[in-house]
Motif scaffolding. Sequence first.
Motif, PDB file in Angstrom:
ATOM      1  N   ALA A 454       0.829  -1.210   0.000  1.00  0.00           N
ATOM      2  CA  ALA A 454       0.000   0.000   0.000  1.00  0.00           C
ATOM      3  C   ALA A 454       0.861   1.256   0.000  1.00  0.00           C
ATOM      4  O   ALA A 454       0.577   2.228  -0.715  1.00  0.00           O
ATOM      5  CB  ALA A 454      -0.929  -0.021   1.214  1.00  0.00           C
ATOM      6  N   ASN A 458       0.972   3.960  -3.028  1.00  0.00           N
ATOM      7  CA  ASN A 458       0.561   5.348  -2.813  1.00  0.00           C
ATOM      8  C   ASN A 458       1.513   6.349  -3.441  1.00  0.00           C
ATOM      9  O   ASN A 458       1.163   7.521  -3.606  1.00  0.00           O
ATOM     10  CB  ASN A 458       0.437   5.624  -1.310  1.00  0.00           C
ATOM     11  N   SER A 459       2.726   5.906  -3.776  1.00  0.00           N
ATOM     12  CA  SER A 459       3.649   6.817  -4.466  1.00  0.00           C
ATOM     13  C   SER A 459       3.138   7.184  -5.851  1.00  0.00           C
ATOM     14  O   SER A 459       3.617   8.153  -6.458  1.00  0.00           O
ATOM     15  CB  SER A 459       5.036   6.174  -4.559  1.00  0.00           C
ATOM     16  N   ARG A 461      -0.143   7.871  -6.325  1.00  0.00           N
ATOM     17  CA  ARG A 461      -1.470   8.437  -6.098  1.00  0.00           C
ATOM     18  C   ARG A 461      -1.757   9.618  -7.014  1.00  0.00           C
ATOM     19  O   ARG A 461      -2.884   9.810  -7.474  1.00  0.00           O
ATOM     20  CB  ARG A 461      -1.596   8.863  -4.629  1.00  0.00           C
ATOM     21  N   PRO A 467      -7.373   2.385  -7.482  1.00  0.00           N
ATOM     22  CA  PRO A 467      -6.629   1.732  -6.374  1.00  0.00           C
ATOM     23  C   PRO A 467      -6.129   0.339  -6.739  1.00  0.00           C
ATOM     24  O   PRO A 467      -5.101  -0.107  -6.209  1.00  0.00           O
ATOM     25  CB  PRO A 467      -7.669   1.684  -5.244  1.00  0.00           C
ATOM     26  N   ARG A 470      -2.977   0.874  -8.579  1.00  0.00           N
ATOM     27  CA  ARG A 470      -1.922   1.307  -7.652  1.00  0.00           C
ATOM     28  C   ARG A 470      -1.367   0.122  -6.860  1.00  0.00           C
ATOM     29  O   ARG A 470      -0.175   0.027  -6.602  1.00  0.00           O
ATOM     30  CB  ARG A 470      -2.460   2.375  -6.697  1.00  0.00           C
ATOM     31  N   GLN A 471      -2.271  -0.779  -6.477  1.00  0.00           N
ATOM     32  CA  GLN A 471      -1.812  -1.967  -5.754  1.00  0.00           C
ATOM     33  C   GLN A 471      -0.918  -2.830  -6.641  1.00  0.00           C
ATOM     34  O   GLN A 471       0.099  -3.380  -6.174  1.00  0.00           O
ATOM     35  CB  GLN A 471      -3.003  -2.782  -5.276  1.00  0.00           C
TER      36      GLN A 471
END
Length: 529
Positions: A454, A458-459, A461, A467, A470-471
Amino acid sequence: MPAPAPYVRKPHAMMALYMLASTLIAATQGLGLNLITANLYQLQGPLGATVNETVWLSAAYLAPNVSLTLLLTKLRAQFGLRNFAEWAIAGFVTVTLLHLFVDDLQSALVVRFFAGAAASPMSSLAFLYMLESFPPEKKLSIGMSLALTNTAIAPTLARLISPSLLDIDDWNGLFMLETAMALMSFCAIRLLPLNSPPKTPVIETLDIVSYVFIALGLGCIAIGMTLGPFDWWFEAPWIGWALAAGALSLTVAAVIELNRTNPLVDLRWITSKEVLHFAGVILLFRLLLSEQTSGASGFFQVLGLRNEQMVVLYLVMLGSGVTAGLVCASILKPGRAPYIHIVALLFLITGALMDARATSLTRPEQMYLSQGLISAAGVLFLPPAMAQGFASAMKKGMNYILSFLIIFLTTQALGGAIGSSLFRTFVTIREKFHSSQIAENITLADPIVAARIAVLGNSYRTTIADPVLRQAEGLALLGSQATREANILAYNDAFLMTAVLAAMGLAFLLLHLAFNGLRARLAPAPASA
């Protein structure tokens, strides 16, 4: 083989010029191979090749280089040292100039093959110019130490100057300096003639036949060993065929040589107990020194560092090597070789153990001391061993010097390729082992792993709104970090293995000294007259 020419003492200024000429020739020859080895990854773009294809440049250079000095030694005796030196440097200058016209991999391979052949006499000339400056009683101490120091620092020097040369003009920039140094070497050889022994007809027809098989055998082994860790041993069948062809060619050469009255290489002397011991010691230490040529540089490449970020480290290694060479020249005397070797092995063990504690936060400044010790160990070890073996060969006669040369060349040129190959192979195997161990513990069910993914995700975002994506990016970043850590652990294992092997060598050396001391103590006293 003709006896060496009688020594003629030179003025101190002339001696200094011959020493400078030797240093210049050694640096020119040393840069020829190491400029490519130090920049395999940087040359991919200019040549439009992959890493595995650029490695062929090193293999093409080594193929003729590992064996040609054997034939050149007899050519030098038959046609005269002066003619040999002038034709050799003229050929080297010509081939060096050809590098400036290369713009693709195919032409580069052709040029590198001829460069390997042209560089073979240069290493001999560098030795001869250094030994020319000293009287016979100092040739195997001061002369040998300084000559081998010039040879040992070449890889470090190549890595030190490579970034500036690449900035000039990529591939061509690498060889602009070498071309200039080759021309300077040409002038030095023309202006400073060597003391030449009389010409003697020593070449026989079977010498050529034997050499063809020796060259083919050593060349095939050099190519197979150089490419093995990159194309991988069990995935490229041609590597096995190359190694088999090399072994077969050397077997044929051995059969020819064992049935000759005047062999090119005296295999019976080479396989004697004393010579096998010498060859084993030299080969072992050459393999251990791969920790520096393939270990430290490869480790920092895993961390993403380039040669220009390690300039100070290379300066430390260069200064340490030169200092060790000067110290060795001042203390080397008959009977001291084992004790100098003990110091060299202690330096190597200490440096390797320090490197074995590296982490992802390790930077070049943390390896100044360890790499300085290893660089000093390499320079301290070779001169005593070389002087001891050379003196043993000279006691047997001039014909045995050529047989001694094949031992030294095989353990240095070919031994260097084998050492780097084994080091890279060991690192690859251990990296796969550590990767599997790390992968077993990476599971999304582990809250620590999930939190880490996570954070990494989040870098992204600000650029990725989804999401799930991103994961996925966070998982990919975690995988790359795991691979990096596995590589670091693999290099630590390799450093530790180097320390263990050096410790075993030290133990055998101490046992050998103890056995000789005990035998001398128990030997009966000579009867009085």
